[in-house]
Scaffold this motif. Structure first.
Motif, mmCIF file in Angstrom:
data_model
loop_
_atom_site.group_PDB
_atom_site.id
_atom_site.type_symbol
_atom_site.label_atom_id
_atom_site.label_comp_id
_atom_site.label_asym_id
_atom_site.label_seq_id
_atom_site.Cartn_x
_atom_site.Cartn_y
_atom_site.Cartn_z
ATOM 1 N N PHE A 188 0.866 -1.190 0.000
ATOM 2 C CA PHE A 188 0.000 0.000 0.000
ATOM 3 C C PHE A 188 0.895 1.228 0.000
ATOM 4 O O PHE A 188 2.117 1.128 0.168
ATOM 5 C CB PHE A 188 -0.987 0.013 1.179
ATOM 6 N N SER A 189 0.292 2.383 -0.206
ATOM 7 C CA SER A 189 1.112 3.603 -0.190
ATOM 8 C C SER A 189 0.419 4.678 0.640
ATOM 9 O O SER A 189 -0.795 4.642 0.848
ATOM 10 C CB SER A 189 1.378 4.085 -1.616
ATOM 11 N N ILE A 190 1.231 5.606 1.111
ATOM 12 C CA ILE A 190 0.724 6.725 1.909
ATOM 13 C C ILE A 190 1.172 8.007 1.199
ATOM 14 O O ILE A 190 2.379 8.190 0.947
ATOM 15 C CB ILE A 190 1.275 6.677 3.352
ATOM 16 N N ALA A 191 0.206 8.852 0.862
ATOM 17 C CA ALA A 191 0.535 10.066 0.106
ATOM 18 C C ALA A 191 1.049 11.161 1.047
ATOM 19 O O ALA A 191 0.826 11.103 2.262
ATOM 20 C CB ALA A 191 -0.710 10.554 -0.625
ATOM 21 N N ARG A 192 1.730 12.129 0.473
ATOM 22 C CA ARG A 192 2.216 13.278 1.257
ATOM 23 C C ARG A 192 1.020 14.006 1.905
ATOM 24 O O ARG A 192 0.003 14.236 1.244
ATOM 25 C CB ARG A 192 2.969 14.235 0.340
ATOM 26 N N GLY A 193 1.139 14.314 3.170
ATOM 27 C CA GLY A 193 0.088 15.035 3.890
ATOM 28 C C GLY A 193 -1.024 14.142 4.421
ATOM 29 O O GLY A 193 -1.937 14.620 5.082
ATOM 30 N N GLU A 194 -0.930 12.844 4.122
ATOM 31 C CA GLU A 194 -1.976 11.909 4.571
ATOM 32 C C GLU A 194 -1.735 11.499 6.028
ATOM 33 O O GLU A 194 -0.606 11.284 6.441
ATOM 34 C CB GLU A 194 -1.929 10.660 3.667
ATOM 35 N N TYR A 195 -2.808 11.392 6.785
ATOM 36 C CA TYR A 195 -2.742 10.870 8.149
ATOM 37 C C TYR A 195 -3.288 9.453 8.103
ATOM 38 O O TYR A 195 -4.495 9.254 7.972
ATOM 39 C CB TYR A 195 -3.573 11.735 9.094
ATOM 40 N N CYS A 196 -2.394 8.480 8.187
ATOM 41 C CA CYS A 196 -2.795 7.084 8.027
ATOM 42 C C CYS A 196 -2.657 6.326 9.352
ATOM 43 O O CYS A 196 -1.616 6.397 10.006
ATOM 44 C CB CYS A 196 -1.942 6.417 6.948
ATOM 45 N N ALA A 197 -3.704 5.605 9.725
ATOM 46 C CA ALA A 197 -3.653 4.793 10.945
ATOM 47 C C ALA A 197 -3.334 3.353 10.567
ATOM 48 O O ALA A 197 -3.877 2.832 9.598
ATOM 49 C CB ALA A 197 -4.994 4.865 11.648
ATOM 50 N N LEU A 198 -2.440 2.761 11.332
ATOM 51 C CA LEU A 198 -2.098 1.352 11.119
ATOM 52 C C LEU A 198 -2.782 0.576 12.238
ATOM 53 O O LEU A 198 -2.427 0.726 13.405
ATOM 54 C CB LEU A 198 -0.568 1.212 11.196
ATOM 55 N N LEU A 199 -3.792 -0.197 11.873
ATOM 56 C CA LEU A 199 -4.599 -0.872 12.890
ATOM 57 C C LEU A 199 -4.489 -2.384 12.756
ATOM 58 O O LEU A 199 -4.190 -2.909 11.680
ATOM 59 C CB LEU A 199 -6.067 -0.469 12.750
ATOM 60 N N GLY A 200 -4.765 -3.043 13.854
ATOM 61 C CA GLY A 200 -4.741 -4.505 13.826
ATOM 62 C C GLY A 200 -4.672 -5.036 15.237
ATOM 63 O O GLY A 200 -4.234 -4.327 16.139
ATOM 64 N N PRO A 201 -5.118 -6.290 15.445
ATOM 65 C CA PRO A 201 -5.025 -6.873 16.791
ATOM 66 C C PRO A 201 -3.558 -7.130 17.164
ATOM 67 O O PRO A 201 -2.669 -6.993 16.310
ATOM 68 C CB PRO A 201 -5.807 -8.183 16.660
ATOM 69 N N ASN A 202 -3.319 -7.498 18.411
ATOM 70 C CA ASN A 202 -1.951 -7.811 18.842
ATOM 71 C C ASN A 202 -1.368 -8.917 17.966
ATOM 72 O O ASN A 202 -2.050 -9.897 17.661
ATOM 73 C CB ASN A 202 -1.940 -8.276 20.303
ATOM 74 N N GLY A 203 -0.134 -8.733 17.545
ATOM 75 C CA GLY A 203 0.543 -9.742 16.731
ATOM 76 C C GLY A 203 0.157 -9.681 15.260
ATOM 77 O O GLY A 203 0.463 -10.602 14.493
ATOM 78 N N ALA A 204 -0.494 -8.600 14.843
ATOM 79 C CA ALA A 204 -0.917 -8.486 13.435
ATOM 80 C C ALA A 204 0.256 -8.148 12.511
ATOM 81 O O ALA A 204 0.165 -8.340 11.303
ATOM 82 C CB ALA A 204 -1.992 -7.422 13.309
ATOM 83 N N GLY A 205 1.346 -7.618 13.082
ATOM 84 C CA GLY A 205 2.519 -7.258 12.264
ATOM 85 C C GLY A 205 2.711 -5.760 12.107
ATOM 86 O O GLY A 205 3.540 -5.322 11.294
ATOM 87 N N LYS A 206 1.977 -4.958 12.876
ATOM 88 C CA LYS A 206 2.065 -3.487 12.748
ATOM 89 C C LYS A 206 3.463 -2.977 13.123
ATOM 90 O O LYS A 206 4.087 -2.232 12.370
ATOM 91 C CB LYS A 206 1.030 -2.790 13.653
ATOM 92 N N THR A 207 3.928 -3.395 14.307
ATOM 93 C CA THR A 207 5.235 -2.911 14.772
ATOM 94 C C THR A 207 6.364 -3.437 13.872
ATOM 95 O O THR A 207 7.316 -2.709 13.581
ATOM 96 C CB THR A 207 5.441 -3.303 16.248
ATOM 97 N N THR A 208 6.215 -4.662 13.399
ATOM 98 C CA THR A 208 7.233 -5.221 12.485
ATOM 99 C C THR A 208 7.301 -4.371 11.218
ATOM 100 O O THR A 208 8.387 -4.072 10.710
ATOM 101 C CB THR A 208 6.888 -6.683 12.128
ATOM 102 N N LEU A 209 6.123 -3.960 10.724
ATOM 103 C CA LEU A 209 6.064 -3.139 9.509
ATOM 104 C C LEU A 209 6.763 -1.782 9.751
ATOM 105 O O LEU A 209 7.538 -1.310 8.906
ATOM 106 C CB LEU A 209 4.594 -2.919 9.127
ATOM 107 N N VAL A 210 6.498 -1.195 10.929
ATOM 108 C CA VAL A 210 7.129 0.087 11.279
ATOM 109 C C VAL A 210 8.648 -0.092 11.390
ATOM 110 O O VAL A 210 9.424 0.744 10.915
ATOM 111 C CB VAL A 210 6.537 0.642 12.596
ATOM 112 N N ARG A 211 9.063 -1.196 11.996
ATOM 113 C CA ARG A 211 10.507 -1.436 12.163
ATOM 114 C C ARG A 211 11.196 -1.661 10.823
ATOM 115 O O ARG A 211 12.342 -1.263 10.627
ATOM 116 C CB ARG A 211 10.737 -2.601 13.109
ATOM 117 N N MET A 212 10.482 -2.270 9.873
ATOM 118 C CA MET A 212 11.061 -2.434 8.532
ATOM 119 C C MET A 212 11.142 -1.085 7.823
ATOM 120 O O MET A 212 12.077 -0.815 7.082
ATOM 121 C CB MET A 212 10.240 -3.435 7.715
#
Lengths: 235, 285
Positions: free
Chosen positions: A22-46
């Motif tokens: 997926f992509s996030i455009a300039r100026g966009e406020y995007c929320a990364l949601l998901g239950p525990n262990g969904a991979g959100k923090t891993t995605l941020v760390r990558m």
């Protein structure tokens, strides 16, 4: 601004993130949601190149995340905010500002401004070991806001804050929107997310289920929480 | 194009210098380092009377200043090597746990910048400590025995290469094995290096060589495994002993210095590469 292309991360036989695109455009406020262990923090760390991808690519302004220049104008707040115990809040902010890559002029002024923004006047010269969890959270959030970043990555920014602090963070983030800042917000406070963000990317078991404008996915008489439960339980 | 490259190099050097300076400041704020310096001060306080003593071996009077200078040189060099190992062994774990790695590497800093800053900080910090301690001992020798030893600080600088090897080895090993094991491993390597150097020096004595020839110890063909291992072993002891020959009236042989110096520098390059490979694969949390 940010582009995830077929991003996969495996730990041995466990697939933490699978083929996320997926992509996030300039100026966009995007929320990364998901239950525990969904991979959100891993995605941020990558995204920050803290951990290597098993497959795929992530770019920030066209630069691969392996290039340190891609982090030139990023403000980051970790899921577990920490300040080295031997530093004061002021020293911590100064160090973060010095490494911002935007020159050394006006660092002290910028730090003083941030201390005001996070409401820590009078406490900034105390050692970090004397700070409460909420105070550490505020200083780390301040460090993320130093030097006017173009992209803000916040991992649970309100988790250690009191209700007043949560409200202050929301007001602050809303005020930053007018400056064209891009935000990637990882949070479980769905009511806050709904008020702040434009779009939501929902992950479950490492896969992307939906990435759309919040206004488009939340139907009438529904909240983002209802949508979240519906999408995750239906996956 | 050229100006851009120069500018980028300047920025990189400034970043590494900043990280090195922060490393020095952070390390010297640690309680264990303060305790180490207190122990050094106590050691020097005890040593100050030794310059006035008289030393007799086999009825022959020896120069007190030379003996004490040599002994203190080796004690301080070995002590600072241990300090460097102690500082290096916990740096990755501590900075991972207190969030330093996360806040530094979320900025436009490459991993090798971080690594170079840490290595430079630990090396320069421990070298400055050793130079300061050796400088104080030099001053004590002058005040107590009126001996000026210009080679003392040169020898100290040469020993700083040993410190670099210790820092790199402990950092590299701590990426693969637990910190304390990395520390113990380097301690073991150092002890074997010093003992091996002593044995090698004794083995080169003509009397010992003739005794060995008579007993047929050199009769075996080929290179024994322990000899091959010794050739490849880090020559920490050899470099320190060769450097210490710059002190006092001993004759200094540049030839004796080259072999251990080249050995230690080669080890530094290999360990530096290992450190880089290991840290590039590390997950930052």
């Amino acid at each position: 601004m940010i582009e995830f292309r077929g991003v996969t991360k495996c730990y041995g036989t466990l697939t933490a993130v699978e083929n996320v695109a997926f992509s996030i455009a300039r100026g966009e406020y995007c929320a990364l949601l998901g239950p525990n262990g969904a991979g959100k923090t891993t995605l941020v760390r990558m995204l920050l190149h803290f951990t290597a991808m098993s497959a795929g690519a992530i770019t920030i302004d066209g630069l691969p995340v392996s290039d340190p220049h891609s982090r030139l104008a990023i403000g980051y707040l970790s899921e577990q905010p920490r300040i080295p115990a031997q530093l004061t809040g002021w020293e911590y902010l100064k160090r973060c500002a010095q490494l911002g890559g935007t020159g050394s002029s006006g660092i002290a002024d910028d730090c003083a401004r941030i201390v005001q923004v996070i409401g820590m006047q009078g406490r900034e010269h105390e050692k970090a070991r004397t700070y409460s969890k909420g105070m550490v959270q505020r200083f780390c959030l301040g460090a993320a806001l130093l030097r006017d970043p173009r992209l803000l990555i916040l991992d649970e920014p309100t988790s250690g804050l009191d209700p007043i602090g949560i409200r202050e963070v929301r007001v602050l983030l809303e005020s930053l929107k007018s400056r064209g800042m891009t935000l990637l917000l990882n949070s479980h406070f769905l009511s806050e997310v709904e008020r702040i963000c434009d779009t939501a990317a929902i992950l479950n078991r490492g896969s992307l289920l939906v990435k759309d404008p919040i206004a488009a996915i939340v139907k009438e008489n529904e909240t983002l929480e209802d949508v979240f439960v519906r999408v995750v339980s239906g996956s | 194009m050229m100006a851009g490259t120069t500018d980028s190099m300047k920025k990189t050097c400034a970043t590494i210098a900043t990280l090195a300076w922060w490393t020095i400041i952070d390390e010297f704020r640690q309680r264990s380092v303060v305790i180490f310096f207190a122990a050094c001060a106590a050691f020097m306080f005890v040593m100050r009377g030794c310059y006035q003593a008289s030393y007799v071996v086999n009825g022959e009077a020896l120069d007190a200043a030379t003996i004490v200078s040599h002994a203190t040189f080796h004690v301080v060099a070995a002590g600072v090597m241990m300090l460097a190992a102690l500082m290096a062994m916990r740096i990755f774990k501590r900075e991972r746990d207190d969030g330093t790695q996360a806040y530094l590497l979320s900025r436009p800093i490459a991993r090798w910048h971080y690594l170079a800053g840490k290595i430079a900080g630990l090396w320069l910090g421990s070298t400055a400590s050793m130079l300061a301690l050796h400088g104080v001992l030099c001053l004590m020798a002058f005040l107590n025995a009126h001996v000026v030893s210009p080679g003392y600080l040169t020898a100290s600088l040469l020993c700083s290469v040993n410190l670099l090897l210790v820092v790199l080895a402990v950092m590299a090993l701590s990426l693969w094995i637990p910190d304390f094991l990395a520390f113990l491993a380097i301690l073991g390597v150092g002890v074997v290096s010093f003992i091996g150097h002593g044995v090698e020096a004794v083995a080169q004595n003509p009397m010992v060589q003739s005794a060995m020839q008579q007993s047929g110890a050199q009769g075996a063909h080929g290179l024994p495994w322990w000899k091959a291992a010794w050739i490849l072993w880090p020559k920490l002891g050899g470099l320190e002993v060769a450097a210490s020959s710059l002190i006092g009236s001993e004759s200094f042989s540049a030839g004796a210095l080259v072999n251990p110096l080249v050995n230690v520098v080669v080890f530094c390059c290999v360990l530096g590469a290992l450190c880089y490979i290991g840290f590039s694969r590390e997950e930052i949390v």
